[in-house]
Design an enzyme around this catalytic site. Structure first.
Site, short mmCIF file in Angstrom:
data_model
loop_
_atom_site.label_atom_id
_atom_site.label_comp_id
_atom_site.label_asym_id
_atom_site.label_seq_id
_atom_site.Cartn_x
_atom_site.Cartn_y
_atom_site.Cartn_z
N GLU A 67 -3.08 -5.58 17.68
CA GLU A 67 -3.27 -4.59 18.72
C GLU A 67 -2.41 -3.36 18.41
O GLU A 67 -1.21 -3.34 18.72
CB GLU A 67 -2.83 -5.15 20.08
CG GLU A 67 -3.61 -6.35 20.53
CD GLU A 67 -3.54 -6.51 22.05
OE1 GLU A 67 -4.59 -6.50 22.68
OE2 GLU A 67 -2.43 -6.61 22.59
N GLY A 77 -5.05 0.68 26.04
CA GLY A 77 -5.22 1.39 27.30
C GLY A 77 -5.42 2.90 27.15
O GLY A 77 -5.33 3.63 28.13
N LYS A 131 -3.15 -8.64 32.55
CA LYS A 131 -1.85 -7.97 32.77
C LYS A 131 -1.43 -8.15 34.23
O LYS A 131 -1.69 -9.21 34.81
CB LYS A 131 -1.96 -6.50 32.36
CG LYS A 131 -2.52 -6.36 30.94
CD LYS A 131 -2.38 -5.00 30.34
CE LYS A 131 -2.96 -5.01 28.93
NZ LYS A 131 -2.80 -3.75 28.24
N SER A 177 -8.35 -1.06 23.67
CA SER A 177 -9.49 -0.24 24.11
C SER A 177 -10.85 -0.81 23.69
O SER A 177 -11.78 -0.05 23.45
CB SER A 177 -9.34 1.22 23.64
OG SER A 177 -8.21 1.81 24.26
N GLU A 189 3.58 -4.83 25.20
CA GLU A 189 4.21 -4.44 26.47
C GLU A 189 5.44 -5.29 26.76
O GLU A 189 6.31 -4.88 27.54
CB GLU A 189 3.17 -4.52 27.61
CG GLU A 189 2.18 -3.36 27.49
CD GLU A 189 0.83 -3.62 28.11
OE1 GLU A 189 0.67 -4.57 28.89
OE2 GLU A 189 -0.10 -2.85 27.80
N HIS A 205 3.10 -9.76 23.20
CA HIS A 205 2.34 -8.54 23.52
C HIS A 205 3.27 -7.33 23.42
O HIS A 205 4.44 -7.41 23.78
CB HIS A 205 1.74 -8.64 24.93
CG HIS A 205 0.73 -7.57 25.20
ND1 HIS A 205 1.10 -6.29 25.48
CD2 HIS A 205 -0.62 -7.58 25.18
CE1 HIS A 205 0.00 -5.55 25.63
NE2 HIS A 205 -1.04 -6.31 25.46
N ASN A 216 -7.04 -10.24 29.03
CA ASN A 216 -5.63 -10.15 29.41
C ASN A 216 -5.57 -9.28 30.66
O ASN A 216 -5.70 -8.06 30.57
CB ASN A 216 -4.83 -9.53 28.26
CG ASN A 216 -3.40 -9.18 28.65
OD1 ASN A 216 -2.90 -9.62 29.68
ND2 ASN A 216 -2.74 -8.38 27.81
P1 PGA Z 1 -6.79 -2.58 26.67
O1 PGA Z 1 -5.57 -3.61 26.50
O2 PGA Z 1 -8.05 -3.35 26.35
O3 PGA Z 1 -6.73 -2.19 28.12
O4 PGA Z 1 -6.55 -1.47 25.74
C1 PGA Z 1 -5.56 -4.57 25.46
C2 PGA Z 1 -4.30 -5.38 25.53
O5 PGA Z 1 -3.24 -4.81 25.81
O6 PGA Z 1 -4.31 -6.62 25.29
#
Ligand code: PGA
Length: 249
Positions: free
Chosen positions: A163, A169, A12, A208, A95, A93, A10
Site C-alpha cells: 500500500e 485515501g 478503519k 484508492s 496509519e 498498516h 479495511n
Molecule cells: P483506501 O485505503 O482504499 O481508502 O485508499 C486503503 C487502506 O488504507 O487499506
C-alpha cells in the site's frame, strides 16, 4: 501456481452497530462471485456482532498487540480476536506505522502473535511519496519486508499488502507497471527467503482501489487481491471490486 484472489475491506475507524447489516449485504452478494475470498476488518467493537450476524465469514481485526495479555491499556491481543471469532488480522498498516510509531520489529512481533493465535495475517508495507519520487520505493519496501515478515509460518496464512502511503485515501494510484514491478520484487524477495513457499503467499495491492480501477489492478501480474479502505464501507461500492476479483481469478 494459481492463488485465489483475496479482497479485504479495511473499515478503519468507521461503523456503528447499524453497519453490521451492510457487512451482511456484502457477504451475501459475494456468494454470486465464486473463486474469490472476501474478508471484512471492522473496528474491534463490531467484530463480535459481525461474527454473530455473518457466521462462517472471514472477519478480522485491524491491529493486535504482540503480547498474549497483560497491562496494556486500550490494546487488544490476538487470542482475544480469535476468541470472538475473528479469522484474520491486519498488521503494520501505514496509519499505525506512522500514527502510532510502529517499527518493523513491532510489526513482526504482531504478525507472530496473530499467527500463534491461529489467525491469518495481512502484513502491510508501502513507501511514502518522497521515497517514490526519489526512485527508492522498491528498496524501501523490501527493507520493510526483511524487517517485518516473521521467519516461520504457513505461507497460506500470511499475505502481504503493498500500500503506497501516498495512494491511501487520495484517489492517486501508481501505474500498473509500477504495481507489477513492486509486486514482482516482493515475490522475488519472498522466494529468496522462503523458496517455493513464496508461490503460495498472496500479495495484495491497496490504496484508492475502487470499482473503476479494480479490474486493471487485479489483472496485473503478481497482484493476488486488494486491501480496500473507503470503497469497502458499502455493498454498492465494494461488491464491484469483489466481482473484479472473481473475474480476474
Ligand atoms: P483506501 O485505503 O482504499 O481508502 O485508499 C486503503 C487502506 O488504507 O487499506
Amino acid at each position: 501456481m494459481t492463488r485465489r484472489k483475496f479482497v479485504v475491506g479495511n473499515w478503519k475507524m468507521n461503523g456503528l452497530s447499524g453497519a453490521v447489516g451492510e457487512a451482511q449485504a456484502i457477504f451475501a452478494a459475494a456468494d454470486d462471485h465464486a473463486g474469490v475470498d472476501v474478508a471484512i476488518c471492522p473496528p474491534f467493537t463490531l467484530i463480535g456482532a459481525m461474527v454473530a450476524a455473518a457466521p462462517g465469514r472471514a472477519i478480522g481485526g485491524q491491529d493486535c498487540h504482540s503480547a498474549e495479555s497483560g497491562a496494556f491499556t486500550g490494546s487488544v491481543a490476538a487470542p482475544m480476536l480469535a476468541d470472538i471469532g475473528a479469522e484474520l488480522v491486519i498488521v503494520g498498516h501505514s496509519e499505525r506505522r506512522e500514527g502510532f510509531g510502529e517499527s518493523d520489529a513491532d510489526v513482526r512481533a504482531k504478525a507472530g502473535a496473530g499467527l500463534a493465535a491461529g489467525l491469518s495475517v495481512i502484513l502491510c508495507v508501502g513507501e511514502p511519496r518522497e521515497v517514490r519520487e526519489s526512485g527508492g520505493a522498491i528498496d524501501f519496501v523490501l527493507a520493510q519486508i526483511a524487517g517485518s515478515v516473521p521467519d516461520d509460518f504457513d505461507p497460506q496464512r500470511l499475505a502481504i499488502a503493498y500500500e503506497p502511503i501516498w495512494a491511501i485515501g487520495t484517489g492517486l494510484v501508481p501505474t500498473v507497471a509500477d504495481v507489477a514491478a513492486m509486486h514482482g520484487a516482493i515475490r522475488g524477495a519472498l522466494a529468496g527467503r522462503f523458496g517455493d513457499a513464496a508461490d503460495r503467499m498472496r500479495i495484495l495491492y491497496g490504496g484508492s482501489v475502487n470499482g473503476e480501477n479494480a479490474a486493471e489492478l487485479l489483472g496485473t501480474g503478481d497482484v493476488d487481491g486488494a486491501l480496500v479502505g473507503g470503497a469497502s464501507l458499502t455493498a454498492a461500492k465494494f461488491v464491484p471490486i469483489i466481482a473484479a476479483g472473481a473475474a480476474s481469478g
